[in-house]
Design a protein around this motif. Sequence first.
Motif, PDB file in Angstrom:
ATOM      1  N   ASP A  37       1.062   3.482  -3.245  1.00  0.00           N
ATOM      2  CA  ASP A  37       0.140   4.534  -3.490  1.00  0.00           C
ATOM      3  C   ASP A  37      -0.027   5.411  -2.528  1.00  0.00           C
ATOM      4  O   ASP A  37      -0.414   6.670  -2.759  1.00  0.00           O
ATOM      5  CB  ASP A  37      -1.251   3.603  -3.734  1.00  0.00           C
ATOM      6  CG  ASP A  37      -1.337   2.574  -5.100  1.00  0.00           C
ATOM      7  OD1 ASP A  37      -0.769   3.395  -6.025  1.00  0.00           O
ATOM      8  OD2 ASP A  37      -1.423   1.429  -4.787  1.00  0.00           O
ATOM      9  N   ARG A  38       0.152   5.174  -1.171  1.00  0.00           N
ATOM     10  CA  ARG A  38       0.001   6.081   0.272  1.00  0.00           C
ATOM     11  C   ARG A  38       1.175   5.942   0.958  1.00  0.00           C
ATOM     12  O   ARG A  38       1.211   5.475   2.060  1.00  0.00           O
ATOM     13  CB  ARG A  38      -1.244   5.193   0.739  1.00  0.00           C
ATOM     14  CG  ARG A  38      -2.709   5.331  -0.017  1.00  0.00           C
ATOM     15  CD  ARG A  38      -3.879   4.874   0.814  1.00  0.00           C
ATOM     16  NE  ARG A  38      -3.852   5.440   1.971  1.00  0.00           N
ATOM     17  CZ  ARG A  38      -4.452   6.786   1.928  1.00  0.00           C
ATOM     18  NH1 ARG A  38      -4.959   7.376   0.979  1.00  0.00           N
ATOM     19  NH2 ARG A  38      -4.826   7.389   3.360  1.00  0.00           N
ATOM     20  N   THR A  87      -9.244   1.256   8.999  1.00  0.00           N
ATOM     21  CA  THR A  87      -9.370   0.509   7.622  1.00  0.00           C
ATOM     22  C   THR A  87     -10.925   0.413   7.461  1.00  0.00           C
ATOM     23  O   THR A  87     -11.721   0.476   8.386  1.00  0.00           O
ATOM     24  CB  THR A  87      -8.888  -1.050   7.394  1.00  0.00           C
ATOM     25  OG1 THR A  87      -9.689  -1.831   8.186  1.00  0.00           O
ATOM     26  CG2 THR A  87      -7.398  -1.121   7.783  1.00  0.00           C
ATOM     27  N   ASP A 105      -6.247  -4.990   0.021  1.00  0.00           N
ATOM     28  CA  ASP A 105      -5.889  -4.184   1.151  1.00  0.00           C
ATOM     29  C   ASP A 105      -7.169  -3.516   1.886  1.00  0.00           C
ATOM     30  O   ASP A 105      -7.102  -2.889   2.930  1.00  0.00           O
ATOM     31  CB  ASP A 105      -5.190  -3.009   0.808  1.00  0.00           C
ATOM     32  CG  ASP A 105      -6.099  -2.217  -0.345  1.00  0.00           C
ATOM     33  OD1 ASP A 105      -7.198  -2.334  -0.576  1.00  0.00           O
ATOM     34  OD2 ASP A 105      -5.464  -1.101  -1.161  1.00  0.00           O
ATOM     35  N   SER A 116       0.024  -6.273  -4.175  1.00  0.00           N
ATOM     36  CA  SER A 116      -0.011  -5.205  -3.430  1.00  0.00           C
ATOM     37  C   SER A 116      -0.935  -5.267  -2.260  1.00  0.00           C
ATOM     38  O   SER A 116      -2.223  -4.883  -2.240  1.00  0.00           O
ATOM     39  CB  SER A 116      -0.556  -3.788  -4.213  1.00  0.00           C
ATOM     40  OG  SER A 116      -0.366  -2.867  -3.345  1.00  0.00           O
ATOM     41  N   GLY A 149      -2.152  -4.690   1.789  1.00  0.00           N
ATOM     42  CA  GLY A 149      -2.349  -3.310   2.700  1.00  0.00           C
ATOM     43  C   GLY A 149      -1.684  -3.819   3.997  1.00  0.00           C
ATOM     44  O   GLY A 149      -1.030  -4.808   4.184  1.00  0.00           O
ATOM     45  N   HIS A 174      -4.512  -5.477  -5.927  1.00  0.00           N
ATOM     46  CA  HIS A 174      -4.601  -4.768  -4.685  1.00  0.00           C
ATOM     47  C   HIS A 174      -5.370  -5.530  -3.622  1.00  0.00           C
ATOM     48  O   HIS A 174      -6.743  -5.929  -4.210  1.00  0.00           O
ATOM     49  CB  HIS A 174      -5.315  -3.305  -4.717  1.00  0.00           C
ATOM     50  CG  HIS A 174      -4.523  -2.555  -5.502  1.00  0.00           C
ATOM     51  ND1 HIS A 174      -3.553  -1.711  -5.016  1.00  0.00           N
ATOM     52  CD2 HIS A 174      -4.501  -2.195  -6.792  1.00  0.00           C
ATOM     53  CE1 HIS A 174      -2.892  -0.920  -5.854  1.00  0.00           C
ATOM     54  NE2 HIS A 174      -3.364  -0.994  -6.853  1.00  0.00           N
ATOM     55  N   VAL A 232      -8.232   0.167   1.755  1.00  0.00           N
ATOM     56  CA  VAL A 232      -7.311   1.185   2.356  1.00  0.00           C
ATOM     57  C   VAL A 232      -6.794   2.176   1.414  1.00  0.00           C
ATOM     58  O   VAL A 232      -6.690   3.346   1.645  1.00  0.00           O
ATOM     59  CB  VAL A 232      -5.992   0.566   2.968  1.00  0.00           C
ATOM     60  CG1 VAL A 232      -5.053   1.550   3.536  1.00  0.00           C
ATOM     61  CG2 VAL A 232      -6.329  -0.249   4.528  1.00  0.00           C
ATOM     62  N   SER A 233      -6.705   1.710   0.007  1.00  0.00           N
ATOM     63  CA  SER A 233      -6.056   2.632  -0.971  1.00  0.00           C
ATOM     64  C   SER A 233      -7.228   3.578  -1.372  1.00  0.00           C
ATOM     65  O   SER A 233      -6.897   4.461  -2.132  1.00  0.00           O
ATOM     66  CB  SER A 233      -5.807   1.972  -2.164  1.00  0.00           C
ATOM     67  OG  SER A 233      -6.865   0.793  -2.531  1.00  0.00           O
ATOM     68  N   VAL A 265       0.823  -1.165   0.054  1.00  0.00           N
ATOM     69  CA  VAL A 265      -0.183  -0.058  -0.096  1.00  0.00           C
ATOM     70  C   VAL A 265       0.820   1.410   0.045  1.00  0.00           C
ATOM     71  O   VAL A 265       0.421   2.342  -0.318  1.00  0.00           O
ATOM     72  CB  VAL A 265      -0.925  -0.047   1.168  1.00  0.00           C
ATOM     73  CG1 VAL A 265      -0.311   0.318   2.469  1.00  0.00           C
ATOM     74  CG2 VAL A 265      -1.975   1.050   1.073  1.00  0.00           C
TER      75      VAL A 265
END
Length: 253
Positions: free
Chosen positions: A150-151, A215, A247, A187, A189, A245, A250-251, A147
């Motif tokens: 992206d963040r 989350t 996650d 990917s 999280g 992703h 979260v993204s 993650v």
Amino acid sequence: MTTQIAAPSSFSNLPPSALTDKVVVIFGGTSGIGLSAAIQAKAAGANVIVIGNDRTRAQQAAEKYGFEWRTADVTQSEAVYDALKEIPKVDHLVLLAGTFVAAKVLDGDVTYMRRAFEERVWASVHAIRALNERLSKDGSITFISGVLADRPNAQGTAVLAAASAAMEAFARGLALELAPIRVNTLSPGHVETPLLHKVLGDARDSVLPAMAASTPLKRLGTPEEAGAATVFLMANGWMNGTTLHIDGGVSLI
């Protein structure tokens, strides 16, 4: 606290012979997401070889779950080549090894920060070059990002975020360069793994609930969930050049 990983009871969502008798090599396959992916690939009929940097842990995992095993420090190219040299053919190569490299750019040790790229980008380059023609043309390569790609945050993770994002770009380029071998990136999280527990140390009992609360699903991911996503990337022959992703949303926030 030790995370217990159990093999799932069925794989009805996978093609019946997607991984049957396929050779799956998983770097970082002795704990966390990698171990769960190894267990699930084995349950789906694959011949699994796990590679970790701790000899005892690799041997114990192999004996418990019926894997072959090797050891290698992925930051040492010779060790990567040595771990792979006697494997005649690999259908699916999974590269999940990596530590949590955190240091501020202005005052962190540069040699230490380089490890983020050594463990991910350059370890992958050496593994792919080591196997070369022994990589099945109808197989796959799976990387891991996270993650942070992206963040990113301000907690000393800028270099790790860069390395994570690099893996996604690397996969897209290789999907073209190595075609028809498929190349994808997982990917994840916040997944509750031994690595996360180690990073948090004594603060984990207070930090983990806060992470979960932040989350959309109000919980952390499990190694089983991320491991299943890894198996999906191996088994689905139409997944290529993409980042998956997993996650919990979260993204999005």
